[in-house]
Design a protein around this motif. Structure first.
Motif, mmCIF file in Angstrom:
data_model
loop_
_atom_site.group_PDB
_atom_site.id
_atom_site.type_symbol
_atom_site.label_atom_id
_atom_site.label_comp_id
_atom_site.label_asym_id
_atom_site.label_seq_id
_atom_site.Cartn_x
_atom_site.Cartn_y
_atom_site.Cartn_z
ATOM 1 N N MET A 269 0.816 -1.214 0.000
ATOM 2 C CA MET A 269 0.000 0.000 0.000
ATOM 3 C C MET A 269 0.848 1.262 0.000
ATOM 4 S SD MET A 269 -2.644 -1.242 2.890
ATOM 5 C CE MET A 269 -3.636 0.223 3.087
ATOM 6 N N GLY A 270 2.155 1.147 0.179
ATOM 7 C CA GLY A 270 2.964 2.339 0.406
ATOM 8 C C GLY A 270 2.405 3.055 1.623
ATOM 9 N N TYR A 271 2.234 2.300 2.726
ATOM 10 C CA TYR A 271 1.331 2.696 3.792
ATOM 11 C C TYR A 271 1.628 4.079 4.360
ATOM 12 C CZ TYR A 271 -1.408 2.432 8.064
ATOM 13 O OH TYR A 271 -2.296 2.690 9.065
ATOM 14 N N PHE A 272 2.894 4.322 4.743
ATOM 15 C CA PHE A 272 3.150 5.545 5.507
ATOM 16 C C PHE A 272 3.005 6.785 4.642
ATOM 17 C CE2 PHE A 272 5.113 2.178 7.966
ATOM 18 C CZ PHE A 272 4.428 2.378 9.152
ATOM 19 N N LYS A 273 3.391 6.674 3.375
ATOM 20 C CA LYS A 273 3.206 7.808 2.477
ATOM 21 C C LYS A 273 1.708 8.062 2.257
ATOM 22 C CE LYS A 273 5.043 9.747 -1.704
ATOM 23 N NZ LYS A 273 4.527 9.483 -3.032
ATOM 24 N N ALA A 274 0.977 6.961 2.035
ATOM 25 C CA ALA A 274 -0.466 7.101 1.816
ATOM 26 C C ALA A 274 -1.161 7.656 3.057
ATOM 27 C CB ALA A 274 -1.071 5.757 1.423
ATOM 28 N N LEU A 275 -0.664 7.236 4.217
ATOM 29 C CA LEU A 275 -1.242 7.730 5.464
ATOM 30 C C LEU A 275 -1.059 9.244 5.571
ATOM 31 C CD1 LEU A 275 -2.555 6.774 8.147
ATOM 32 C CD2 LEU A 275 -0.277 6.749 9.120
ATOM 33 N N TRP A 276 0.140 9.702 5.240
ATOM 34 C CA TRP A 276 0.413 11.139 5.270
ATOM 35 C C TRP A 276 -0.482 11.866 4.274
ATOM 36 C CZ3 TRP A 276 1.397 15.334 7.436
ATOM 37 C CH2 TRP A 276 1.849 16.449 6.744
ATOM 38 N N ASN A 277 -0.628 11.297 3.057
ATOM 39 C CA ASN A 277 -1.521 11.907 2.068
ATOM 40 C C ASN A 277 -2.938 12.016 2.607
ATOM 41 O OD1 ASN A 277 0.479 12.124 0.166
ATOM 42 N ND2 ASN A 277 0.033 10.135 -0.754
ATOM 43 N N THR A 278 -3.394 10.950 3.265
ATOM 44 C CA THR A 278 -4.747 10.964 3.824
ATOM 45 C C THR A 278 -4.888 12.063 4.853
ATOM 46 O OG1 THR A 278 -4.631 8.587 3.632
ATOM 47 C CG2 THR A 278 -6.536 9.464 4.731
ATOM 48 N N VAL A 279 -3.850 12.202 5.702
ATOM 49 C CA VAL A 279 -3.958 13.188 6.768
ATOM 50 C C VAL A 279 -4.012 14.595 6.188
ATOM 51 C CG1 VAL A 279 -2.755 14.213 8.723
ATOM 52 C CG2 VAL A 279 -2.937 11.750 8.545
ATOM 53 N N TYR A 280 -3.085 14.923 5.283
ATOM 54 C CA TYR A 280 -3.067 16.337 4.878
ATOM 55 C C TYR A 280 -4.098 16.635 3.810
ATOM 56 C CZ TYR A 280 -0.422 16.357 0.436
ATOM 57 O OH TYR A 280 -0.032 16.206 -0.858
ATOM 58 N N LYS A 281 -4.579 15.635 3.087
ATOM 59 C CA LYS A 281 -5.650 15.917 2.133
ATOM 60 C C LYS A 281 -7.019 15.732 2.770
ATOM 61 C CE LYS A 281 -3.216 15.053 -2.149
ATOM 62 N NZ LYS A 281 -2.656 14.000 -2.976
ATOM 63 N N CYS A 282 -7.263 14.553 3.308
ATOM 64 C CA CYS A 282 -8.631 14.213 3.732
ATOM 65 C C CYS A 282 -8.966 14.767 5.114
ATOM 66 C CB CYS A 282 -8.823 12.709 3.717
ATOM 67 S SG CYS A 282 -8.510 12.015 2.112
ATOM 68 N N VAL A 283 -8.103 14.494 6.095
ATOM 69 C CA VAL A 283 -8.451 14.897 7.458
ATOM 70 C C VAL A 283 -8.526 16.416 7.553
ATOM 71 C CG1 VAL A 283 -7.731 14.814 9.859
ATOM 72 C CG2 VAL A 283 -7.488 12.805 8.436
ATOM 73 N N PHE A 284 -7.605 17.101 6.884
ATOM 74 C CA PHE A 284 -7.634 18.562 6.918
ATOM 75 C C PHE A 284 -8.920 19.092 6.279
ATOM 76 C CE2 PHE A 284 -6.244 22.794 5.384
ATOM 77 C CZ PHE A 284 -6.020 23.345 6.628
ATOM 78 N N SER A 285 -9.303 18.506 5.128
ATOM 79 C CA SER A 285 -10.561 18.930 4.495
ATOM 80 C C SER A 285 -11.734 18.686 5.416
ATOM 81 C CB SER A 285 -10.800 18.168 3.194
ATOM 82 O OG SER A 285 -9.671 18.137 2.406
ATOM 83 N N ALA A 286 -11.701 17.534 6.100
ATOM 84 C CA ALA A 286 -12.802 17.204 7.008
ATOM 85 C C ALA A 286 -12.934 18.274 8.079
ATOM 86 C CB ALA A 286 -12.568 15.836 7.641
ATOM 87 N N LEU A 287 -11.790 18.721 8.627
ATOM 88 C CA LEU A 287 -11.850 19.732 9.689
ATOM 89 C C LEU A 287 -12.358 21.063 9.146
ATOM 90 C CD1 LEU A 287 -8.587 18.829 11.606
ATOM 91 C CD2 LEU A 287 -10.942 18.211 12.134
ATOM 92 N N LEU A 288 -11.925 21.417 7.915
ATOM 93 C CA LEU A 288 -12.459 22.631 7.287
ATOM 94 C C LEU A 288 -13.968 22.541 7.172
ATOM 95 C CD1 LEU A 288 -10.057 23.373 4.288
ATOM 96 C CD2 LEU A 288 -10.374 24.734 6.337
ATOM 97 N N GLU A 289 -14.433 21.363 6.770
ATOM 98 C CA GLU A 289 -15.867 21.188 6.563
ATOM 99 C C GLU A 289 -16.642 21.297 7.877
ATOM 100 O OE1 GLU A 289 -17.969 18.645 3.316
ATOM 101 O OE2 GLU A 289 -17.448 17.388 5.015
ATOM 102 N N VAL A 290 -16.075 20.746 8.931
ATOM 103 C CA VAL A 290 -16.721 20.830 10.248
ATOM 104 C C VAL A 290 -16.980 22.291 10.599
ATOM 105 C CG1 VAL A 290 -16.358 20.463 12.708
ATOM 106 C CG2 VAL A 290 -15.786 18.672 11.105
ATOM 107 N N ALA A 291 -15.989 23.147 10.316
ATOM 108 C CA ALA A 291 -16.141 24.567 10.648
ATOM 109 C C ALA A 291 -17.133 25.247 9.716
ATOM 110 C CB ALA A 291 -14.782 25.248 10.575
ATOM 111 N N SER A 292 -16.976 25.059 8.400
ATOM 112 C CA SER A 292 -17.794 25.833 7.458
ATOM 113 C C SER A 292 -19.265 25.432 7.546
ATOM 114 C CB SER A 292 -17.279 25.656 6.033
ATOM 115 O OG SER A 292 -17.319 24.304 5.663
ATOM 116 N N CYS A 293 -19.528 24.122 7.686
ATOM 117 C CA CYS A 293 -20.927 23.687 7.731
ATOM 118 C C CYS A 293 -21.635 24.211 8.976
ATOM 119 C CB CYS A 293 -21.017 22.170 7.707
ATOM 120 S SG CYS A 293 -20.602 21.490 6.122
ATOM 121 N N SER A 294 -20.886 24.357 10.085
ATOM 122 C CA SER A 294 -21.542 24.822 11.302
ATOM 123 C C SER A 294 -22.040 26.252 11.121
ATOM 124 C CB SER A 294 -20.583 24.734 12.483
ATOM 125 O OG SER A 294 -19.582 25.705 12.368
#
Lengths: 309, 337
Positions: B87-112
């Motif tokens: 899976m190229g795990y650690f690189k993919a994990l980092w990609n998930t964190v800075y792409k997906c998790v960060f977007s999720a947090l942005l969304e939590v704020a904007s939707c509220s």
């Protein structure tokens, strides 16, 4: 004169408030215009046209009016069947999911030992059921029969029911074969529904937690039974959450990728590059989902909101 | 005179005491039934996880041994190392964190913010906007993915961005010796394709999040906000100081859902990125990669299950951490009511 001034001031606050409201919503409106309305509009437009994809000229559309809708309703061999299957499944799944998840939420919200553990356990479906992992669980792995799930006889339905062979158990009870088969099917279906309850349970728990403890204390002092407590405190206080859960369940059940209508439309779109019939199918289906949602909202406002708020 | 026995008799016949004893038995039965109920259904839910763990630890020799059901005789961690590599795990994990998790947090704020505007303020188009919120929740992203791909590929806002580039940004770049300077119009492969919609409250499942927030804000008592208004705080200050602190439960709920749904998103990631994929994409492609590494057919079962576990482990960890916050925030709810 004074009266007039007062009136004007009140209106001033109201208009100020509506201005504030618009300010809160403004970024989202921009986002909707930039990222949602244009693509959506295109998709709706496709459902009234005939679309050709050409590698050189790009997308060409030709307006045909309601032809696509007439085609899918009258000539498409499977659409109407899929639509009825989908709506029938929906009709029995919706109440089961809402009631079952409410019961679980009430139980998990009680104070007992191991409640945190059980809550984490019942949260697992949310993590697993919405993603790639579920695909690995419900497909064969590497060309072999997946050891984790039971694939039913028609192989299109996978049941994640704990590796329990209900059909075997029922067979050993010596019922007639048809009854056994039917019962096994329904038991498995109910267990499958459990996997759709995760989000609803979390939402209900969150809703239950916003009920202030004092209300129950007061009702105990007043001598209310737990039945009365449920009807006069719990239910009215979670009514907002209840509406949320019902509408989430409607949308989730009908528009998930395993729904027969959605599957048919996606296959048409991705495999046959048939954008116009698939768009027509989807938009007709979304119109139905929208009507159901609107009806639920209307009924809620008529019946529940009036009684509870 | 046997005082004691009379007393006991009276005690036993006292309806209140009898009721108490009965309710005690009843509550024991109820408790036993509750545990039975939770455990039996919990078994169904945990079964896939347990079997994933079992199959990920089993060595290939034991896979063919019919006497082994749950606990392998020979434990092996090799499936995990294979899965991490595939899976190229650690690189993919980092990609998930800075792409997906960060977007999720942005969304939590904007939707509220949007939901607060819809729930608390009356204005003419409020109902219409709520209808659009529901529409965004109903229409799945697969329906409009191709038009939105084109939208991100040529992100020009109807010619506005090229105009700005030609007339403002380009000349400024020219002064600093960099005439190539421009606002990018191709958002494919850029995390902006995830950040921008999330920032404007139209990211993954945003309609649902707005709806969740709205329903909870509707249930908040208005008095505290009105008091804050009277004290001279503006609407945004009221939102920050009064509304957010008293809706910890809903913020946590939405945060958990947003992170999980961004984490699980596969469809948009594979459309909008050509490289640096997040975990969901690399997990989805693991079968092919394993075949290339020589793990075809039944050999791929162990590494695949290990991959699934590695994929969900961070989410479980996040839930465990936030769950504690969840329980802490319940105590604060009482203040509001």
């Amino acid at each position: 004169m004074a009266k007039l001034g007062k009136k004007r001031r009140v209106r001033g606050i109201e208009s100020k408030k509506s201005l504030y409201g618009r300010m809160f919503v403004l970024p989202w409106e921009i986002g909707i215009i930039l990222f949602f309305l244009v693509p959506i509009g295109q998709s709706i437009w496709y459902s009234f046209t005939e679309v050709w994809l050409d590698p050189i000229e790009g997308i060409t559309t030709y307006f045909t009016g309601l032809e696509n809708f007439k085609y899918i309703l009258n000539e498409d061999p499977k659409f109407v069947d899929n639509l009825t299957t989908s709506l029938t499944n929906f009709t029995y799944s919706l109440p089961i999911i809402v009631i079952v998840s409410f019961i679980f939420a009430v139980v998990l919200n009680q104070k007992f030992k191991g409640r945190v553990l059980f809550r984490s356990l019942y949260f697992l479906p949310v993590i697993i059921a919405t993603g790639v992992v579920m695909e690995f669980l419900t497909q064969s792995v590497g060309g072999n029969q997946n050891p984790i799930i039971q694939l039913s006889t028609d192989a299109s339905n996978a049941y994640v029911s704990g590796g329990i062979d209900f059909e075997g158990v029922l067979n050993s009870l010596n019922f007639p074969a048809e009854i056994t088969e039917l019962m096994a099917k329904y038991i498995n279906m109910i267990f499958n529904l459990l996997w759709d309850c995760g989000v609803q349970i979390v939402l209900f728990i969150a809703g239950l937690q916003t009920i202030p403890e004092q209300l129950y204390e007061v009702s105990k002092v007043e001598g209310a039974t737990s039945w009365e407590e449920f009807w006069y405190i719990t239910l009215p206080m979670v009514s907002n959450t209840l509406l949320l859960v019902i509408i989430y369940t409607i949308i989730d059940l009908l528009t998930k990728t395993t729904d027969p209508v959605m599957t048919q439309a996606y296959n048409l779109m991705n495999m046959n590059q048939n954008y116009y019939h698939s768009s027509a199918m989807m938009w007709m289906f979304f119109a139905i989902v929208g009507v159901i949602t609107a009806a639920v909202l209307f009924l809620y406002n008529r019946i529940c909101a009036r009684r509870w708020n | 005179m046997n005082f004691k026995s009379i007393d006991l008799k009276a005690y036993k016949n006292d309806p209140l005491q009898r009721k108490k004893a009965a309710s005690k038995v009843g509550s024991w039965i109820f408790k036993a039934f509750r545990i039975f109920f939770l455990l039996s259904v919990g078994y169904i839910i945990i079964y896939p996880l347990l079997s994933m763990i079992s199959y990920s630890l089993i060595s290939r020799v034991d896979l063919y041994d019919p006497s082994i059901v749950w606990v392998p005789k020979h434990f092996t961690a090799s499936n995990y190392t294979v899965a991490v590599e595939a899976m190229g795990y650690f690189k993919a994990l980092w990609n998930t964190v800075y792409k997906c998790v960060f977007s999720a947090l942005l969304e939590v704020a904007s939707c509220s913010l949007v939901a607060y505007g819809l729930a608390r303020f009356k204005f003419k188009e409020n109902g219409l906007l709520f209808g659009i919120v529901l529409l965004t929740a109903i229409v799945p992203v697969q329906v409009y993915i191709i038009p939105s791909y084109l939208n991100y590929r040529f992100f020009e806002l109807g010619g506005v961005i090229p105009f700005i580039n030609d007339n403002i940004v380009g000349p400024i770049g020219g002064w600093f010796g960099n005439p190539e300077l421009a606002i990018p119009t191709n958002l494919i492969n850029s995390p902006l394709a995830f950040y921008l919609p999330a920032l404007f409250g139209v990211g993954i499942r945003s309609g649902l999040f707005i709806f969740i927030y709205r329903q909870f804000f509707l249930g908040l008592p208005k008095e505290l906000e009105e008091a804050s208004w009277i004290d001279g705080a503006g609407p945004f200050k009221t939102f920050l100081r009064v509304v957010i602190p008293s809706s910890g439960v809903v913020f946590l709920t939405v945060t958990i859902f947003a992170i999980i749904w961004y984490w699980n998103d596969y469809y948009q990631s594979i459309m909008f990125f050509n490289q640096d994929f997040p975990l969901a994409v690399s997990l989805n492609g693991i079968t092919g990669v394993l075949q290339g590494m020589g793990y075809a057919y039944e050999k791929s079962l162990g590494p695949t299950m290990a991959g699934c576990l590695l994929f969900i482990a961070p989410m479980l960890l996040m839930y465990a951490i936030l769950q504690k916050q969840f329980i802490a925030s319940i105590d604060r709810v009482g203040i509001v009511g």
